[in-house]
Motif scaffolding. Structure first.
Motif, PDB file in Angstrom:
ATOM      1  N   HIS A  14       0.834  -1.195   0.000  1.00  0.00           N
ATOM      2  CA  HIS A  14       0.000   0.000   0.000  1.00  0.00           C
ATOM      3  C   HIS A  14       0.875   1.255   0.000  1.00  0.00           C
ATOM      4  CE1 HIS A  14      -4.145  -1.541   0.653  1.00  0.00           C
ATOM      5  NE2 HIS A  14      -3.491  -2.602   1.103  1.00  0.00           N
ATOM      6  N   THR A  15       1.863   1.276   0.879  1.00  0.00           N
ATOM      7  CA  THR A  15       2.753   2.439   0.974  1.00  0.00           C
ATOM      8  C   THR A  15       3.523   2.639  -0.318  1.00  0.00           C
ATOM      9  OG1 THR A  15       2.959   2.131   3.353  1.00  0.00           O
ATOM     10  CG2 THR A  15       4.649   3.464   2.288  1.00  0.00           C
ATOM     11  N   PHE A  16       4.041   1.559  -0.892  1.00  0.00           N
ATOM     12  CA  PHE A  16       4.793   1.652  -2.136  1.00  0.00           C
ATOM     13  C   PHE A  16       3.943   2.250  -3.255  1.00  0.00           C
ATOM     14  CE2 PHE A  16       5.929  -0.004  -6.296  1.00  0.00           C
ATOM     15  CZ  PHE A  16       7.239   0.437  -6.395  1.00  0.00           C
ATOM     16  N   CYS A  17       2.736   1.738  -3.419  1.00  0.00           N
ATOM     17  CA  CYS A  17       1.857   2.231  -4.487  1.00  0.00           C
ATOM     18  C   CYS A  17       1.498   3.694  -4.282  1.00  0.00           C
ATOM     19  CB  CYS A  17       0.596   1.371  -4.584  1.00  0.00           C
ATOM     20  SG  CYS A  17       0.902  -0.267  -5.279  1.00  0.00           S
ATOM     21  N   THR A  18       1.170   4.060  -3.061  1.00  0.00           N
ATOM     22  CA  THR A  18       0.791   5.440  -2.769  1.00  0.00           C
ATOM     23  C   THR A  18       1.962   6.381  -3.019  1.00  0.00           C
ATOM     24  OG1 THR A  18      -0.853   4.740  -1.150  1.00  0.00           O
ATOM     25  CG2 THR A  18      -0.044   6.999  -0.964  1.00  0.00           C
ATOM     26  N   ARG A  19       3.118   6.071  -2.477  1.00  0.00           N
ATOM     27  CA  ARG A  19       4.296   6.949  -2.623  1.00  0.00           C
ATOM     28  C   ARG A  19       4.778   7.002  -4.074  1.00  0.00           C
ATOM     29  NH1 ARG A  19       3.461   9.302   1.954  1.00  0.00           N
ATOM     30  NH2 ARG A  19       4.153   8.239   3.820  1.00  0.00           N
ATOM     31  N   SER A  20       4.731   5.874  -4.764  1.00  0.00           N
ATOM     32  CA  SER A  20       5.170   5.858  -6.161  1.00  0.00           C
ATOM     33  C   SER A  20       4.269   6.734  -7.025  1.00  0.00           C
ATOM     34  CB  SER A  20       5.177   4.429  -6.704  1.00  0.00           C
ATOM     35  OG  SER A  20       6.122   3.652  -6.020  1.00  0.00           O
ATOM     36  N   LEU A  21       2.963   6.634  -6.811  1.00  0.00           N
ATOM     37  CA  LEU A  21       2.047   7.469  -7.587  1.00  0.00           C
ATOM     38  C   LEU A  21       2.283   8.938  -7.278  1.00  0.00           C
ATOM     39  CD1 LEU A  21      -0.254   7.649  -9.613  1.00  0.00           C
ATOM     40  CD2 LEU A  21      -1.840   7.525  -7.682  1.00  0.00           C
ATOM     41  N   GLU A  22       2.494   9.280  -6.013  1.00  0.00           N
ATOM     42  CA  GLU A  22       2.772  10.679  -5.660  1.00  0.00           C
ATOM     43  C   GLU A  22       4.002  11.188  -6.391  1.00  0.00           C
ATOM     44  OE1 GLU A  22       3.164  10.762  -1.400  1.00  0.00           O
ATOM     45  OE2 GLU A  22       1.061  11.306  -1.122  1.00  0.00           O
ATOM     46  N   LYS A  23       5.066  10.389  -6.437  1.00  0.00           N
ATOM     47  CA  LYS A  23       6.289  10.809  -7.129  1.00  0.00           C
ATOM     48  C   LYS A  23       6.049  10.993  -8.621  1.00  0.00           C
ATOM     49  CE  LYS A  23       9.750   8.969  -3.988  1.00  0.00           C
ATOM     50  NZ  LYS A  23      10.907   8.061  -3.847  1.00  0.00           N
ATOM     51  N   MET A  24       5.279  10.094  -9.211  1.00  0.00           N
ATOM     52  CA  MET A  24       4.992  10.200 -10.636  1.00  0.00           C
ATOM     53  C   MET A  24       4.201  11.471 -10.942  1.00  0.00           C
ATOM     54  SD  MET A  24       4.028   6.205 -11.143  1.00  0.00           S
ATOM     55  CE  MET A  24       4.186   5.829 -12.864  1.00  0.00           C
ATOM     56  N   LEU A  25       3.225  11.760 -10.108  1.00  0.00           N
ATOM     57  CA  LEU A  25       2.412  12.961 -10.320  1.00  0.00           C
ATOM     58  C   LEU A  25       3.214  14.220 -10.053  1.00  0.00           C
ATOM     59  CD1 LEU A  25      -0.978  11.788  -8.771  1.00  0.00           C
ATOM     60  CD2 LEU A  25      -0.258  11.743 -11.168  1.00  0.00           C
ATOM     61  N   ILE A  54      -3.926   2.487  -3.543  1.00  0.00           N
ATOM     62  CA  ILE A  54      -3.580   3.906  -3.551  1.00  0.00           C
ATOM     63  C   ILE A  54      -4.455   4.641  -2.544  1.00  0.00           C
ATOM     64  CG2 ILE A  54      -3.484   5.991  -4.949  1.00  0.00           C
ATOM     65  CD1 ILE A  54      -3.167   4.087  -7.389  1.00  0.00           C
ATOM     66  N   HIS A  55      -3.821   5.417  -1.690  1.00  0.00           N
ATOM     67  CA  HIS A  55      -4.541   6.158  -0.652  1.00  0.00           C
ATOM     68  C   HIS A  55      -4.116   7.617  -0.675  1.00  0.00           C
ATOM     69  CE1 HIS A  55      -5.669   2.254   0.975  1.00  0.00           C
ATOM     70  NE2 HIS A  55      -4.413   1.909   0.817  1.00  0.00           N
ATOM     71  N   PHE A  56      -5.032   8.477  -0.275  1.00  0.00           N
ATOM     72  CA  PHE A  56      -4.678   9.877  -0.111  1.00  0.00           C
ATOM     73  C   PHE A  56      -3.803  10.032   1.123  1.00  0.00           C
ATOM     74  CE2 PHE A  56      -8.436  11.680  -2.528  1.00  0.00           C
ATOM     75  CZ  PHE A  56      -7.669  12.418  -3.401  1.00  0.00           C
ATOM     76  N   THR A  57      -2.750  10.798   0.978  1.00  0.00           N
ATOM     77  CA  THR A  57      -1.983  11.233   2.139  1.00  0.00           C
ATOM     78  C   THR A  57      -2.478  12.626   2.481  1.00  0.00           C
ATOM     79  OG1 THR A  57      -0.267  12.206   0.752  1.00  0.00           O
ATOM     80  CG2 THR A  57       0.055   9.908   1.440  1.00  0.00           C
ATOM     81  N   GLU A  58      -2.071  13.145   3.612  1.00  0.00           N
ATOM     82  CA  GLU A  58      -2.530  14.480   3.992  1.00  0.00           C
ATOM     83  C   GLU A  58      -2.128  15.507   2.938  1.00  0.00           C
ATOM     84  OE1 GLU A  58      -2.119  17.712   7.631  1.00  0.00           O
ATOM     85  OE2 GLU A  58      -1.302  15.709   7.885  1.00  0.00           O
ATOM     86  N   GLN A  59      -0.877  15.462   2.498  1.00  0.00           N
ATOM     87  CA  GLN A  59      -0.423  16.415   1.487  1.00  0.00           C
ATOM     88  C   GLN A  59      -1.085  16.143   0.145  1.00  0.00           C
ATOM     89  OE1 GLN A  59       1.388  19.200   1.986  1.00  0.00           O
ATOM     90  NE2 GLN A  59       0.856  19.661  -0.122  1.00  0.00           N
ATOM     91  N   GLY A  60      -1.249  14.875  -0.203  1.00  0.00           N
ATOM     92  CA  GLY A  60      -1.891  14.530  -1.461  1.00  0.00           C
ATOM     93  C   GLY A  60      -3.316  15.041  -1.529  1.00  0.00           C
ATOM     94  N   TYR A  61      -4.016  14.957  -0.404  1.00  0.00           N
ATOM     95  CA  TYR A  61      -5.386  15.456  -0.350  1.00  0.00           C
ATOM     96  C   TYR A  61      -5.410  16.973  -0.534  1.00  0.00           C
ATOM     97  CZ  TYR A  61     -10.063  16.514   1.311  1.00  0.00           C
ATOM     98  OH  TYR A  61     -11.347  16.987   1.398  1.00  0.00           O
ATOM     99  N   LYS A  62      -4.512  17.670   0.140  1.00  0.00           N
ATOM    100  CA  LYS A  62      -4.459  19.138  -0.001  1.00  0.00           C
ATOM    101  C   LYS A  62      -4.154  19.541  -1.441  1.00  0.00           C
ATOM    102  CE  LYS A  62      -3.014  20.055   4.734  1.00  0.00           C
ATOM    103  NZ  LYS A  62      -1.894  20.459   5.602  1.00  0.00           N
TER     104      LYS A  62
END
Length: 81
Positions: A14-25, A54-62
């Motif tokens: 879960h963490t890998f997918c979330t962080r990887s997507l954030e980096k790509m975006l 994929i989950h929203f992080t606090e920064q990702g949500y903002k």
């Protein structure tokens, strides 16, 4: 330990997918291109299987709210009157 605080191997996915997507975006990649690439990387045939990880992080949500706030003028507010 079954104390609920011990990380599980599945949590790493879960963490890998979330962080990887954030980096790509953050690098400027379009989300519609990023998710299929991430899905293939983690071995999913169907990208919808990857979306479960994929989950929203606090920064990702903002960031999402800030980027999508311009859509508010597209959809009229609905009232119960």
């Amino acid at each position: 330990m079954a104390d609920g605080k011990t990380p599980k191997i599945h949590s790493i996915r879960h963490t890998f997918c979330t962080r990887s997507l954030e980096k790509m975006l953050d690098s400027g990649m379009n989300i519609y291109a990023a998710i299929p690439i991430l899905a293939a990387y983690v071995g999913h045939v169907n990208y919808m299987d990857t979306e479960k990880y994929i989950h929203f992080t606090e920064q990702g949500y903002k960031d999402f709210i800030q980027k999508e706030s311009s859509l508010g003028s597209i959809f009229p507010e609905v009232t119960n009157e």
